[in-house]
Design a protein around this motif. Structure first.
Motif, PDB file in Angstrom:
ATOM      1  N   PHE A 165       5.239  -5.395  -2.155  1.00 55.88           N
ATOM      2  CA  PHE A 165       6.473  -5.536  -1.027  1.00 55.88           C
ATOM      3  C   PHE A 165       5.732  -5.180   0.278  1.00 55.88           C
ATOM      4  CE2 PHE A 165       9.133  -2.780   1.699  1.00 55.88           C
ATOM      5  CZ  PHE A 165      10.194  -3.531   1.485  1.00 55.88           C
ATOM      6  N   SER A 166       4.358  -4.449   0.488  1.00 47.70           N
ATOM      7  CA  SER A 166       3.662  -4.288   1.658  1.00 47.70           C
ATOM      8  C   SER A 166       3.427  -5.438   2.332  1.00 47.70           C
ATOM      9  CB  SER A 166       2.602  -3.303   1.608  1.00 47.70           C
ATOM     10  OG  SER A 166       1.986  -3.255   2.591  1.00 47.70           O
ATOM     11  N   ARG A 167       2.507  -6.484   1.037  1.00 42.30           N
ATOM     12  CA  ARG A 167       1.846  -7.751   1.535  1.00 42.30           C
ATOM     13  C   ARG A 167       3.029  -8.754   2.042  1.00 42.30           C
ATOM     14  NH1 ARG A 167      -1.268  -6.508  -3.204  1.00 42.30           N
ATOM     15  NH2 ARG A 167       0.100  -7.814  -4.482  1.00 42.30           N
ATOM     16  N   GLU A 168       4.082  -8.790   1.403  1.00 36.95           N
ATOM     17  CA  GLU A 168       5.367  -9.768   1.731  1.00 36.95           C
ATOM     18  C   GLU A 168       5.758  -9.112   3.227  1.00 36.95           C
ATOM     19  OE1 GLU A 168       5.829 -12.415   0.351  1.00 36.95           O
ATOM     20  OE2 GLU A 168       4.466 -11.857  -1.438  1.00 36.95           O
ATOM     21  N   THR A 211      -3.392   4.990   2.468  1.00 35.81           N
ATOM     22  CA  THR A 211      -2.233   4.091   2.006  1.00 35.81           C
ATOM     23  C   THR A 211      -2.822   2.553   1.920  1.00 35.81           C
ATOM     24  OG1 THR A 211      -0.452   5.295   3.255  1.00 35.81           O
ATOM     25  CG2 THR A 211      -0.044   3.258   2.860  1.00 35.81           C
ATOM     26  N   ARG A 212      -3.547   2.306   2.604  1.00 33.27           N
ATOM     27  CA  ARG A 212      -4.180   0.821   2.838  1.00 33.27           C
ATOM     28  C   ARG A 212      -5.158   0.801   1.534  1.00 33.27           C
ATOM     29  NH1 ARG A 212      -5.686   1.875   8.548  1.00 33.27           N
ATOM     30  NH2 ARG A 212      -4.069   0.605   9.822  1.00 33.27           N
ATOM     31  N   LYS A 213      -5.996   1.812   1.269  1.00 30.91           N
ATOM     32  CA  LYS A 213      -6.555   1.743   0.002  1.00 30.91           C
ATOM     33  C   LYS A 213      -5.855   1.705  -1.149  1.00 30.91           C
ATOM     34  CE  LYS A 213     -10.279   4.165  -2.506  1.00 30.91           C
ATOM     35  NZ  LYS A 213     -11.078   5.499  -2.339  1.00 30.91           N
ATOM     36  N   ALA A 214      -4.552   2.429  -1.273  1.00 30.62           N
ATOM     37  CA  ALA A 214      -3.701   2.415  -2.493  1.00 30.62           C
ATOM     38  C   ALA A 214      -3.026   1.154  -2.813  1.00 30.62           C
ATOM     39  CB  ALA A 214      -2.708   3.677  -2.288  1.00 30.62           C
ATOM     40  N   LEU A 215      -2.926   0.494  -1.539  1.00 29.51           N
ATOM     41  CA  LEU A 215      -2.206  -0.903  -1.472  1.00 29.51           C
ATOM     42  C   LEU A 215      -3.310  -2.068  -1.868  1.00 29.51           C
ATOM     43  CD1 LEU A 215       0.240  -0.595   1.633  1.00 29.51           C
ATOM     44  CD2 LEU A 215       0.894  -0.444  -0.785  1.00 29.51           C
ATOM     45  N   ALA A 216      -4.274  -1.736  -1.762  1.00 29.80           N
ATOM     46  CA  ALA A 216      -5.368  -2.826  -1.938  1.00 29.80           C
ATOM     47  C   ALA A 216      -5.095  -3.602  -3.218  1.00 29.80           C
ATOM     48  CB  ALA A 216      -6.660  -2.574  -1.757  1.00 29.80           C
ATOM     49  N   PRO A 217      -5.187  -4.737  -3.431  1.00 26.51           N
ATOM     50  CA  PRO A 217      -5.172  -5.537  -4.743  1.00 26.51           C
ATOM     51  C   PRO A 217      -6.207  -4.969  -5.786  1.00 26.51           C
ATOM     52  CG  PRO A 217      -5.108  -7.302  -3.055  1.00 26.51           C
ATOM     53  CD  PRO A 217      -5.524  -6.005  -2.405  1.00 26.51           C
TER      54      PRO A 217
END
Length: 284
Positions: free
Chosen positions: A77-80, A278-284
């Motif tokens: 969701f964040s990437r989109e 948050t960025r770390k948790a969202l990373a692929p």
């Protein structure tokens, strides 16, 4: 049913219900149509039901096609969002701050009240001491959520640090969450109070809220940076009028929703300590 078959079944159900996944959407920011992204904090079926009044309201007032779009998980969701595949979004505040800082998205308002982060344990375990985590796991389904990020901070203030004293176990669904807690591998799980109350009745009867840790900001409502200024202003005006509309009364009749509030610069900056995590948790 295996997790893989479960995900396939959920995807088929979503398509049948008419939810649009972000990967198939090229968001429009003109009068052709509006794509509203709703964070997948619950199943796609529940998401579309929750945001149907929002869709109906904007479709009626804007007199144009409006779609509700979601994704498979928070990172997607964040990437989109950052790709611009939504016209506007309802998103957790920490994901919203990432979209604002990294993608130039604009904040229109925040859903009230704030969200209560809770620590959940088994009902037959009367011990509420978080030190039970030592050498074990903390379970969650959404490690990138602000609820979890704030909860980890709460635990750190109590001398319990992830990676040193306990590990994080990310599970795909409620069944896995319940199983890992029942096994004793994870004495506690972390989630929002709303998510806990939405769990199936048997799971809620078998578990309990051990602690209400923090109250974090409600979801931010944001617009795509490519949206024309005049259209953004029109949507903001309509959004502020939404609570008094018939559709808005339906939307805000749901537990845990009372209205909208403005987001100040100071409130935005209060989220900055969560940006890196948050960025770390969202990373692929």
């Amino acid at each position: 049913m295996s997790d893989r078959l479960g995900k396939v079944f959920q995807l088929l159900m979503v398509i049948a219900c008419g939810v649009t996944f972000a990967s198939t959407v090229n968001a429009q920011t003109d009068n052709q149509g509006l794509v509203i992204g709703a964070v997948p904090n619950m199943s796609a079926r529940v998401v579309i039901a929750q945001y149907q009044p929002v869709r109906d309201y904007f479709q009626r007032t804007l007199k144009q096609r409006v779609e509700i779009a979601t994704s498979t998980d928070f990172p997607s969701f964040s990437r989109e969002t950052l790709k611009g595949n939504y016209s506007m979004v309802f998103t957790p505040a920490n994901l919203g701050r990432v979209a604002q800082v990294d993608g130039g998205w604009s904040v229109l308002a925040c859903l009230e009240p704030g969200i209560t982060a809770v620590l959940v344990g088994m009902a037959d375990n009367p011990n509420s001491n978080p030190n039970q985590l030592s050498g074990k796991s903390l379970a969650t389904t959404n490690p990138s959520s602000l609820v979890v990020q704030a909860g980890l901070k709460w635990l750190k203030e109590r001398k319990l640090e992830v990676g040193r004293d306990y590990k994080m176990s990310t599970v795909p669904n409620d069944d896995s969450l319940f199983a890992i807690m029942r096994s004793g591998e994870a004495p506690f799980a972390m989630m929002s109070k709303g998510e806990f109350l939405a769990k199936p009745e048997p799971m809620r009867q078998s578990t309990r809220i051990v602690s209400e840790m923090e109250i974090v900001p409600g979801f931010w409502i944001m617009t795509n940076p490519k949206m024309p200024v005049a259209q953004r202003q029109r949507i903001k005006e309509l959004l502020l009028a939404f609570p008094d509309s018939e559709e808005g009364k339906v939307f805000f009749a749901s537990p845990g929703r009372s209205g909208l509030s403005a987001v100040t610069d100071a409130e935005m900056k209060e989220l900055d300590p969560y940006l890196d995590a948050t960025r770390k948790a969202l990373a692929p």
